[in-house]
Each structure stands twice: as structure tokens, then as C-alpha cells.
Write a protein that holds these residues in place. Structure first.
Motif, PDB file in Angstrom:
ATOM      1  N   ALA A 105       0.841  -1.199   0.000  1.00 16.37           N
ATOM      2  CA  ALA A 105       0.000   0.000   0.000  1.00 16.37           C
ATOM      3  C   ALA A 105       0.874   1.247   0.000  1.00 16.37           C
ATOM      4  O   ALA A 105       0.624   2.188  -0.760  1.00 16.37           O
ATOM      5  N   ASP A 106       1.917   1.267   0.825  1.00 12.24           N
ATOM      6  CA  ASP A 106       2.844   2.409   0.842  1.00 12.24           C
ATOM      7  C   ASP A 106       3.566   2.550  -0.489  1.00 12.24           C
ATOM      8  O   ASP A 106       3.797   3.662  -0.963  1.00 12.24           O
ATOM      9  N   PHE A 107       3.910   1.419  -1.105  1.00  7.59           N
ATOM     10  CA  PHE A 107       4.583   1.449  -2.400  1.00  7.59           C
ATOM     11  C   PHE A 107       3.702   2.125  -3.452  1.00  7.59           C
ATOM     12  O   PHE A 107       4.144   3.020  -4.167  1.00  7.59           O
ATOM     13  N   TYR A 108       2.446   1.696  -3.548  1.00 11.61           N
ATOM     14  CA  TYR A 108       1.551   2.261  -4.568  1.00 11.61           C
ATOM     15  C   TYR A 108       1.185   3.710  -4.256  1.00 11.61           C
ATOM     16  O   TYR A 108       1.054   4.524  -5.165  1.00 11.61           O
ATOM     17  N   LEU A 109       1.036   4.067  -2.974  1.00  9.96           N
ATOM     18  CA  LEU A 109       0.755   5.459  -2.620  1.00  9.96           C
ATOM     19  C   LEU A 109       1.933   6.359  -2.959  1.00  9.96           C
ATOM     20  O   LEU A 109       1.746   7.485  -3.422  1.00  9.96           O
ATOM     21  N   SER A 110       3.156   5.871  -2.760  1.00  3.92           N
ATOM     22  CA  SER A 110       4.333   6.685  -3.087  1.00  3.92           C
ATOM     23  C   SER A 110       4.535   6.822  -4.593  1.00  3.92           C
ATOM     24  O   SER A 110       5.202   7.745  -5.042  1.00  3.92           O
TER      25      SER A 110
END
Length: 69
Positions: free
Chosen positions: A54-59
């Protein structure tokens, strides 16, 4: 652009949701998803999310929907 949204599953009257990453132009029922981040059961108030992805796609520019945020 990517969107993080909920995809409804389950039978009538007993909804469950997948939390998915998908192209923003597609509808959640189209079936073409990029990645499944987790799931949400509103009856048991259970949320399971892969936080690293989730953090990967948000970044990388994915925008969460109002219900996911």
C-alpha cells in the motif's frame, strides 16, 4: 493513474470487499486489477491490508478512494 478502491464480493445481504489497486478509468467490477492489497469484512469489522505494498503504490501516485482513505 492508479486508484486504490474497494471491490464488492460476497452474496446478497452479506457484502465483503477486496481492497485493490486498479486503473482509475475502469470500474471496480471490470475485473482488471493491478494488485489486491487486502480485504475488508464490515460485519466482523475486520480489515487486512498489506501495508508495504500500500505504501509502495501510494508513493508512486495511487490515489485512495474516500471509503478506503
Amino acid at each position: 493513474m492508479l486508484a486504490i478502491r474497494m471491490q464488492r464480493t460476497g452474496r446478497k445481504g452479506h457484502a465483503q470487499f477486496r481492497i485493490i489497486v486498479q486503473e482509475a478509468r475502469r470500474t471496480p467490477t471490470s475485473g482488471a486489477i493491478v494488485f489486491q492489497l487486502g480485504h475488508y469484512n464490515p460485519h466482523a469489522k475486520e480489515i487486512v491490508i498489506n501495508k508495504e505494498k500500500a505504501d509502495f503504490y501510494l508513493s508512486h501516485g495511487a490515489q485512495p478512494s474516500d471509503s478506503v482513505a
